[in-house]
Design a protein around this motif. Structure first.
Motif, PDB file in Angstrom:
ATOM      1  N   HIS A 183      -0.729  -1.200  22.384  1.00  0.00           N
ATOM      2  CA  HIS A 183      -2.056  -1.103  21.616  1.00  0.00           C
ATOM      3  C   HIS A 183      -2.783  -2.526  22.235  1.00  0.00           C
ATOM      4  N   ASN A 186      -2.579  -6.812  21.163  1.00  0.00           N
ATOM      5  CA  ASN A 186      -2.323  -7.078  19.883  1.00  0.00           C
ATOM      6  C   ASN A 186      -1.459  -8.487  20.122  1.00  0.00           C
ATOM      7  N   HIS A 218       1.769  -8.691  11.242  1.00  0.00           N
ATOM      8  CA  HIS A 218       1.829  -7.651  12.583  1.00  0.00           C
ATOM      9  C   HIS A 218       3.076  -6.790  12.263  1.00  0.00           C
ATOM     10  N   HIS A 257      -7.206  -4.268   9.703  1.00  0.00           N
ATOM     11  CA  HIS A 257      -6.983  -4.185  11.321  1.00  0.00           C
ATOM     12  C   HIS A 257      -8.058  -5.069  11.874  1.00  0.00           C
ATOM     13  N   ARG A 266      -3.399   6.488  14.790  1.00  0.00           N
ATOM     14  CA  ARG A 266      -1.955   6.913  14.563  1.00  0.00           C
ATOM     15  C   ARG A 266      -1.603   7.028  13.231  1.00  0.00           C
ATOM     16  N   VAL A 307      -1.176   1.386  11.347  1.00  0.00           N
ATOM     17  CA  VAL A 307       0.006   2.148  11.947  1.00  0.00           C
ATOM     18  C   VAL A 307       1.406   1.732  10.721  1.00  0.00           C
ATOM     19  N   PHE A 329      10.111  -0.415  15.571  1.00  0.00           N
ATOM     20  CA  PHE A 329       8.609  -0.750  16.227  1.00  0.00           C
ATOM     21  C   PHE A 329       8.918  -1.336  17.367  1.00  0.00           C
ATOM     22  N   ARG A 333       7.657  -0.418  21.180  1.00  0.00           N
ATOM     23  CA  ARG A 333       6.523  -1.118  21.958  1.00  0.00           C
ATOM     24  C   ARG A 333       7.256  -2.101  23.082  1.00  0.00           C
TER      25      ARG A 333
HETATM   26  O1  LIG Z   1      -3.732  -4.088  17.754  1.00  0.00           O
HETATM   27  C1  LIG Z   1      -3.210  -4.719  16.874  1.00  0.00           C
HETATM   28  O2  LIG Z   1      -3.582  -6.241  16.585  1.00  0.00           O
HETATM   29  C2  LIG Z   1      -2.159  -4.526  15.955  1.00  0.00           C
HETATM   30  C3  LIG Z   1      -1.642  -3.133  16.075  1.00  0.00           C
HETATM   31  O3  LIG Z   1      -2.258  -2.264  15.478  1.00  0.00           O
HETATM   32  C4  LIG Z   1      -0.492  -2.909  16.841  1.00  0.00           C
HETATM   33  O4  LIG Z   1       0.038  -3.815  17.627  1.00  0.00           O
HETATM   34  O5  LIG Z   1      -0.213  -1.934  16.933  1.00  0.00           O
END
Ligand SMILES: O=C([O-])CC(=O)C(=O)O
Ligand SMILES: CC(=O)SCCNC(=O)CCNC(=O)[C@H](O)C(C)(C)COP(=O)(O)OP(=O)(O)OC[C@H]1O[C@@H](n2cnc3c(N)ncnc32)[C@H](O)[C@@H]1OP(=O)(O)O
Length: 372
Positions: A183, A186, A218, A257, A266, A307, A329, A333
């Motif tokens: 994303h 972030n 977060h 957000h 999402r 999300v 998560f 990620r």
């Molecule tokens: O983009 C952002 O600040 C937070 C977010 O939705 C992610 O990390 O998935």
């Protein structure tokens, strides 16, 4: 001019993820998140993030094989986990063990792209094993060995229970992992890139990212969402609970957000998954409460679910322990973090912004004896 929280500040160029907060559009290397959620797998999406193109059949088979082959942890990492108090949170265990994995890297001096791509695979494979091994250790059970077969998602569920998951649940988690994979800038990805920008190694950069993800503003929000649903208990309590919470100026976790001003694309998928899981498990309470919260917060605060909101009930209905939500998560990620670290290394410049100084004017130093 300063911008608190670096809102809307463009801090780097990147080819990985495009995010349009007004239109609610999200793409990985130009491919729409909706298409990835419908047709891709976590493994294929990770390949896309690392290499910038979708894999051929042979490349997909190879990355799937590499991800399976790297699932086992060095035994001393498991020994290290046994030393930790069972109350240690899974996110703290994740941060600590990923940090320790550096000691088991065969050749840290190899900083080539190929070596870092291998590290990205190893770290991506290791995260679910760390999380589920810790879950067993803290419950005083023997850890379940990772499977040598199956997807990243199916293996994670298998390691949680020791039973192979049904195809529906394995695919649902797979889709959730695709949706969480990247994303843009972030907070955790930014932390990873800042760390990589100093030419620190990939482990250090991922530790920085895990640390940033853990906070409730977060990635840590998903865990707080399910705790809120448990406190609310049933749909008729939603309104009084939220009225009270907003009167106390509390933040409602899973809403708002920094970038999206419309529906988080999402959340569209996760909402549908939450509904479907409710129907399948015969208990739609979590979905119905979530819908009622969403309507109330949209109506009273104009905020959309992010999300973290529906992923909470999705994971809960899959039988995942609440404090594993944020580690799960992370286990998605990690693909995005490592892709960004690779991109940072490939075109590196130290990331070092300035602060607008608002402190005291130049003042004379007074020795301690004269300060009274
Ligand atoms: O983009 C952002 O600040 C937070 C977010 O939705 C992610 O990390 O998935
Ligand atoms: C994967 C992810 O990281 S997705 C985000 C996960 N985090 C959460 O769900 C935590 C709850 N949400 C929030 O705290 C915020 O919406 C954030 C941190 C995600 C984004 O915050 P920012 O862009 O900095 O917005 P900011 O904090 O300036 O909020 C703007 C206004 O909306 C309000 N607001 C924002 N989010 C919420 C919320 N969830 N509940 C109640 N009010 C909120 C703020 O109180 C503020 O109101 P005010 O101007 O009257 O003081």
């Amino acid at each position: 001019m300063t911008t608190e929280g670096l809102e809307d500040v463009v801090a780097t160029t990147s080819r990985i993820c495009d995010l349009d907060g007004k239109l609610g559009k999200l793409t990985y290397y130009g491919i729409d998140i909706h298409d990835l959620a419908r047709h891709s797998s976590f493994e294929e999406t990770a390949y896309l993030l690392w290499h910038g193109v979708l894999p051929t059949k042979a490349q997909l088979a190879e990355v799937e094989q590499q991800l399976r082959a790297n699932r086992a942890l060095p035994s001393r990492i498991i020994d290290l986990m046994h030393l930790l108090p069972s109350s240690t949170t899974p996110m703290d265990v994740l941060r600590t063990t990923v940090s320790a994995l550096v000691a088991f890297d065969d050749d840290l001096s190899d900083k080539s792209t190929a070596a870092n791509e291998r590290r990205a695979i190893r770290l991506t494979s290791a995260l679910p094993t760390i999380i589920m091994t810790w879950n067993s250790i803290r419950e005083k059970r023997n850890p379940v060995e990772p499977l040598q077969t199956g997807t990243h998602a199916a293996n994670m569920l298998y390691m949680l229970t020791g039973k192979e998951p049904d195809a529906y649940t394995a695919r649902a988690l797979d889709v959730a992992l695709i949706l969480h994979a990247d994303h843009e800038l972030n907070a955790s990805t930014f932390a990873a890139r800042v760390t990589a920008g100093t030419k620190a190694d990939m482990y250090a950069s991922v530790v920085a990212a895990i640390s940033a993800l853990s906070g409730p503003l977060h990635g840590g929000a998903n865990e707080q969402v399910i705790r809120m649903l448990l406190r609310i208990g049933e749909v008729r309590n939603v309104e009084p609970y939220l009225e009270d919470a907003l009167a106390r100026k509390e933040r409602i976790m899973g809403f708002g957000h920094r970038v999206y001003r419309t529906e988080d694309p999402r959340a569209t998928h996760l909402r549908a998954m939450s509904q479907e899981l409710g129907e399948r498990t015969g208990d739609s309470r979590w979905y119905e409460m979530s819908r009622a919260i969403e309507e109330y917060i949209k109506g009273h605060k104009g905020l959309n679910a992010n999300v973290d909101f529906y992923s909470a009930s999705v994971y809960y209905m899959m039988g995942i322990p609440i404090d594993l939500d944020t580690p799960i998560f992370a286990s998605s990620r990690i693909s995005g973090w490592t892709a960004h670290i690779l991109e940072q290394y490939a075109n590196n410049r130290l990331i070092r912004p300035r602060a607008d100084y608002v402190g005291a004017k130049i003042t004379e130093y007074v020795p301690v004896e004269q300060r009274g």
